[in-house]
Design a protein around this motif. Structure first.
Motif, PDB file in Angstrom:
ATOM      1  N   GLU A 188       3.519  16.044 -39.237  1.00  0.00           N
ATOM      2  CA  GLU A 188       3.225  16.864 -40.112  1.00  0.00           C
ATOM      3  C   GLU A 188       3.513  18.338 -39.872  1.00  0.00           C
ATOM      4  OE1 GLU A 188      -0.857  16.255 -42.135  1.00  0.00           O
ATOM      5  OE2 GLU A 188      -0.663  14.412 -41.218  1.00  0.00           O
ATOM      6  N   GLN A 189       3.933  19.037 -40.830  1.00  0.00           N
ATOM      7  CA  GLN A 189       3.864  20.444 -40.899  1.00  0.00           C
ATOM      8  C   GLN A 189       3.373  21.335 -41.919  1.00  0.00           C
ATOM      9  OE1 GLN A 189       7.766  20.983 -39.795  1.00  0.00           O
ATOM     10  NE2 GLN A 189       8.826  20.154 -41.523  1.00  0.00           N
ATOM     11  N   ARG A 190       2.999  22.438 -41.812  1.00  0.00           N
ATOM     12  CA  ARG A 190       2.736  23.185 -42.804  1.00  0.00           C
ATOM     13  C   ARG A 190       3.468  24.696 -42.580  1.00  0.00           C
ATOM     14  NH1 ARG A 190      -3.018  21.778 -41.941  1.00  0.00           N
ATOM     15  NH2 ARG A 190      -3.209  23.315 -40.406  1.00  0.00           N
ATOM     16  N   LEU A 191       3.956  25.407 -43.607  1.00  0.00           N
ATOM     17  CA  LEU A 191       4.581  26.655 -43.278  1.00  0.00           C
ATOM     18  C   LEU A 191       4.308  27.596 -44.378  1.00  0.00           C
ATOM     19  CD1 LEU A 191       7.727  26.778 -44.877  1.00  0.00           C
ATOM     20  CD2 LEU A 191       7.910  24.998 -43.202  1.00  0.00           C
ATOM     21  N   ARG A 217       2.436  22.751 -36.739  1.00  0.00           N
ATOM     22  CA  ARG A 217       3.048  21.213 -36.775  1.00  0.00           C
ATOM     23  C   ARG A 217       2.249  20.194 -36.292  1.00  0.00           C
ATOM     24  NH1 ARG A 217       9.000  21.150 -34.676  1.00  0.00           N
ATOM     25  NH2 ARG A 217       9.490  19.953 -36.393  1.00  0.00           N
ATOM     26  N   LYS A 218       1.974  19.203 -36.405  1.00  0.00           N
ATOM     27  CA  LYS A 218       1.356  17.960 -35.785  1.00  0.00           C
ATOM     28  C   LYS A 218       2.557  17.004 -35.381  1.00  0.00           C
ATOM     29  CE  LYS A 218      -2.108  14.270 -36.358  1.00  0.00           C
ATOM     30  NZ  LYS A 218      -1.329  13.360 -36.877  1.00  0.00           N
TER      31      LYS A 218
ATOM     32  N   LEU B 241       3.409  25.404 -47.585  1.00  0.00           N
ATOM     33  CA  LEU B 241       4.051  24.138 -47.874  1.00  0.00           C
ATOM     34  C   LEU B 241       3.913  23.084 -46.867  1.00  0.00           C
ATOM     35  CD1 LEU B 241       7.634  25.773 -49.107  1.00  0.00           C
ATOM     36  CD2 LEU B 241       5.693  24.959 -50.421  1.00  0.00           C
ATOM     37  N   GLY B 243       5.072  19.274 -45.228  1.00  0.00           N
ATOM     38  CA  GLY B 243       5.906  18.098 -45.176  1.00  0.00           C
ATOM     39  C   GLY B 243       5.694  17.100 -44.149  1.00  0.00           C
TER      40      GLY B 243
END
Lengths: 245, 245
Positions: A188-191, A217-218, B241, B243
């Motif tokens: 998973e990721q957040r940005l 990111r995981k 965001l 994903g």
DNA sequence: TACAGCAACTTGTAATTACAAGTTAAAAAC
DNA sequence: GTTTTTAACTTGTAATTACAAGTTGCTGTA
């Protein structure tokens, strides 16, 4: 070297479809097949590599998933354009994402074992907290310009001699894969777009408050219950981040 | 309603694995299976739906690819639920209290037919240029705060009555899927952190030069040769965001 | 009780066969 | 020469079978 010979010498521990995938992937990335080319048909691949269609199709599916080819019924498997930017939004470490560019890695800190930070940006399972964290700060430069400031956090579980390994110009993903048989399966990721702090700006050689991209990111692996984490700051002034989905 | 009945009434034109995929997908999204639950085993699904394992596995593969489930050898298929939507499009808040986020869509311009812009951000096939472009500007708000400023570009090919449809509070993806049987199969995206222009800042109600996220996306569909495009500006001050990959 | 081991699950890999459906180019008809 | 048809490709779908390998819980033994 013939495809078949190269195929024979690949890791025997890998499943057949994976071996074929690796061969085709390297051929595409090395330019043996170019953009727009058709791969050999599934039946050809079957005879050349001594496999059956379901196995060949499994390998091709992986390439499709990775965006390296597109398939069209009645026609064949078309080699897809390679991403021109930095492909970090899909399953890839920054090293693969940068491809054959002039990539340099500079270690800022570590790797060293320390305690996990309080209020870590992803929830941590209890076993992780007990065993501590392998911490590493790296700066990635392309053509001498710093692009990524990367902080990695790995659970310190069953990774012998990890902190003594050198990571200059080496891929973390490749090290995990080759020495520990850990493969990335997803994550998973957040940005966010954030203004650069003075520290980040210093590392990335930009002005404070200029926009930088921040990713958390995981990253999940084939080891059940083993994930690691990364906090990444990117200077996107010259290169875009790219991804396929 | 029993799974089997619901399964029977699905579109007979779709392949079996796709029908099973649709059923399982809707069950996951509707909460029939919750996060962490195990799906019925592959063999159970075989007997319930009268299919064979390769077909069932094909359906499950799609769910894995979409990030809705994770599979574990020896255990089963674990529902992962969470963000629907493709690639990076889904929104998740930095605070945990966003379950009741209400999304509002405001049309700024269009949909209307116009010529494609010069120097479009993705290379366009010739047929696209001839037939023109359906242009649309939308603002997406969460809890009254503008988060996305979205410019969409669709090739004006075989989309009857498209410009007369209402897109207030409706998903473009869903409209394409329901009215035109166009399904998103993948795509590419590029992204940058940039300082907001005065225009963008106005739409997103932030100060000029504050960091915003800029995405350019090419979105491929199940219609061979039909892709559409989107240029997206996101305010990530309050929401990240997210994903899966 | 505690534990070892087994049995009964689960998914992963792989060969085999068959037919459907889309694409292409050569052959046949005009 | 041009068009139509056909045949030979291509990938897509799907059933069948077999075994490998990881997980779990039960059962018999100590």
């Amino acid at each position: 070297m013939e495809d078949n010979e190269k195929y024979q010498e690949t890791d025997p521990g890998l499943p057949q479809y994976r071996k074929l995938y690796e061969v085709l992937r390297s051929h595409i990335l090395n330019g043996v097949y170019r953009e727009g080319d058709l791969l050999p048909s599934e039946n050809e691949l079957c005879t050349v590599y001594g496999l059956t269609r379901p196995t060949v199709r499994h390998a091709l599916d992986e390439l499709v998933r990775e965006g390296l080819i597109k398939k069209q019924k009645g026609k064949g498997s078309i080699v897809h354009a390679l991403p021109t930017g930095i492909g970090i939004l899909s399953v890839a470490g920054t090293t693969t994402a940068l491809g054959d560019r002039n990539l340099e890695t500079r270690i800022i800190t570590g790797p060293e074992v320390r305690r996990w930070e309080e209020d870590f940006f992803f929830p941590l399972p209890d076993p992780y907290i007990e065993s501590g964290c392998i911490y590493m700060e790296r700066l990635r430069l392309v053509n001498g310009k710093p692009l990524f400031y990367d902080i990695s956090y790995l659970p310190n579980i069953n990774l012998p001699r990890f902190t003594t390994r050198s990571f200059e110009n080496k891929s973390l993903f490749d090290t995990l894969r080759r020495h520990y048989r850990i493969e990335v399966t997803g994550g998973e990721q957040r940005l966010w777009a954030i203004p650069a702090t003075p520290e980040i700006a210093g590392y990335l050689q930009i002005n404070p408050d200029e926009p930088v991209l921040h990713l958390e990111r995981k990253i999940d692996t084939n080891r059940v219950g083993y994930s690691f984490y990364s906090s990444l700051y990117c200077n996107t002034k010259d290169y875009a981040l790219t991804g396929k989905f």
